[in-house]
Design a protein around this motif. Structure first.
Motif, short mmCIF file in Angstrom:
data_model
loop_
_atom_site.label_atom_id
_atom_site.label_comp_id
_atom_site.label_asym_id
_atom_site.label_seq_id
_atom_site.Cartn_x
_atom_site.Cartn_y
_atom_site.Cartn_z
N UNK A 187 73.46 -10.67 94.30
CA UNK A 187 73.89 -11.42 93.12
C UNK A 187 73.89 -10.56 91.86
N UNK A 188 72.90 -9.68 91.72
CA UNK A 188 72.77 -8.94 90.45
C UNK A 188 73.45 -7.57 90.48
N UNK A 189 73.83 -7.09 91.67
CA UNK A 189 74.40 -5.73 91.77
C UNK A 189 75.77 -5.64 91.09
N UNK A 190 75.96 -4.57 90.33
CA UNK A 190 77.24 -4.34 89.65
C UNK A 190 78.31 -3.89 90.66
N UNK A 191 79.50 -4.48 90.55
CA UNK A 191 80.63 -4.11 91.41
C UNK A 191 81.89 -4.01 90.56
N UNK A 192 82.71 -2.95 90.66
CA UNK A 192 82.35 -1.69 91.32
C UNK A 192 81.28 -0.97 90.52
N UNK A 193 80.63 0.00 91.12
CA UNK A 193 79.55 0.72 90.48
C UNK A 193 80.05 2.08 89.98
N UNK A 194 79.78 2.35 88.71
CA UNK A 194 80.22 3.64 88.13
C UNK A 194 79.02 4.44 87.61
N UNK A 195 77.83 4.12 88.11
CA UNK A 195 76.62 4.74 87.56
C UNK A 195 76.59 6.25 87.73
N UNK A 196 77.24 6.77 88.80
CA UNK A 196 77.22 8.23 88.99
C UNK A 196 78.04 8.92 87.91
#
Ligand code: ZN
Length: 316
Positions: free
Chosen positions: A215-224
């Protein structure tokens, strides 16, 4: 009025993945292993540092914050907002994700969410950390997780000593075996365990919090692309800003000789990562953690030291 340094006794935490470096290199304790965390500056109920000396000796940092807010610039936060710890991982940690303030407020009894950042003090050659995931849509994230395809989902990124990593809420993350980091974070302990590599502890897998994680995970993820900074080879004797976000500002100081700064922030948290020297003529060394209060005046540091300093955000 001249104010004095607030010296703190760290809180030590034993963990199954903890190593021995907090004992052998940092001398927080005389012996033992399995020591995973040193909460150097914390007023969190799970580890509230004791004031080591001076007029408030024996009181906790949460008490000092509650009763002498003037030492912290009279900021409005109901709880002391930051937590600084050193983590020594002999084994890899489980992969986690933290909620933001709004989700934690609604689902975790009014807790703060957790934004955190890491300065990598040491790690093995070729080390990798886990940051983010490869799913392009939430459906893909959920389908892959429910199918147990965690190894394909998680993103591994190479990491070196001196790297700096900002982990915003919703970012899947973990440090790996052999990493020694200094973490500066919002004062929160709300963690959802996403994946534990299928490990067993006392014959059983540790509890996962998969539904909350998804539920809390960011999508898409750009953390790198947005969360990594290479902070090697910094200039000496100046404050180098590693991050300035809505919760904290963090600096690295490579001291070789002497450095002076006027303490104009509500307070300044200081951790000595390496070396030895002095502040205001008083000896300090690797592993020390202390706070320069509001109104401290000019801080004069001398010696050969690596330090991490932090305070609250000045973003309105
Ligand atoms: Zn975390």
């Amino acid at each position: 009025m001249e104010r004095e340094v607030i010296w703190l006794k760290p809180v030590l935490k034993e963990n199954i993945w903890g190593g021995s470096r907090l004992v052998t290199e940092f001398h927080y304790r005389d012996e033992g292993s399995g020591l995973g965390e040193c909460w150097g500056i914390s007023a969190h109920p799970h580890g509230d540092c004791e004031i080591a000396e001076g007029p408030f000796q024996g009181k906790s940092l949460s008490w000092l914050y509650e009763n002498h807010r003037e030492l912290f610039g009279n900021i409005a936060d109901p709880k002391f907002p930051l937590l600084v710890k050193i983590i020594d991982a002999k084994d890899k940690l489980s992969i986690q994700v933290h909620p933001d303030d709004a989700y934690a407020m609604a689902h975790e009894n009014g807790s703060l969410g957790k934004t955190e950042c890491w300065y990598v003090m040491d790690c093995p050659e070729g080390a990798e950390l886990i940051i983010g995931h490869h799913a392009k849509t939430r459906k893909e994230l959920i389908d892959m997780a429910h199918a147990g395809k965690f190894e394909e989902l998680i993103r591994r990124v190479p990491v070196k000593r001196g790297d700096f990593v900002q982990i915003i809420p919703g970012t899947i993350h973990a440090i790996t075996a052999g990493m020694l980091i200094l973490e500066t974070q919002q004062s929160s302990d709300v963690t959802y365990r996403f994946y534990d590599y299928g490990r067993l502890v006392d014959g059983k897998p540790r509890q996962l919090h998969l539904e909350q994680s998804l539920e809390v995970t960011n999508v898409p993820d750009v953390s790198d692309q947005t969360g990594l900074l290479h902070a090697q080879g910094l200039p000496e004797n100046e404050l180098y800003k590693l991050i300035d976000c809505q919760f904290y500002r963090v600096w690295k100081l490579n001291l070789n000789g002497s450095f002076e700064t006027e303490q104009n922030d509500p307070f300044l948290l200081v951790s000595v990562l390496d070396g030895a020297g002095s502040i205001g003529g008083r000896a300090i060394k690797k592993g020390d953690h202390f706070i320069l209060p509001a109104g401290y005046g000019v801080a004069k540091l001398e010696g050969q030291m690596e330090l991490i300093l932090s305070t609250v955000s000045d973003q309105a």
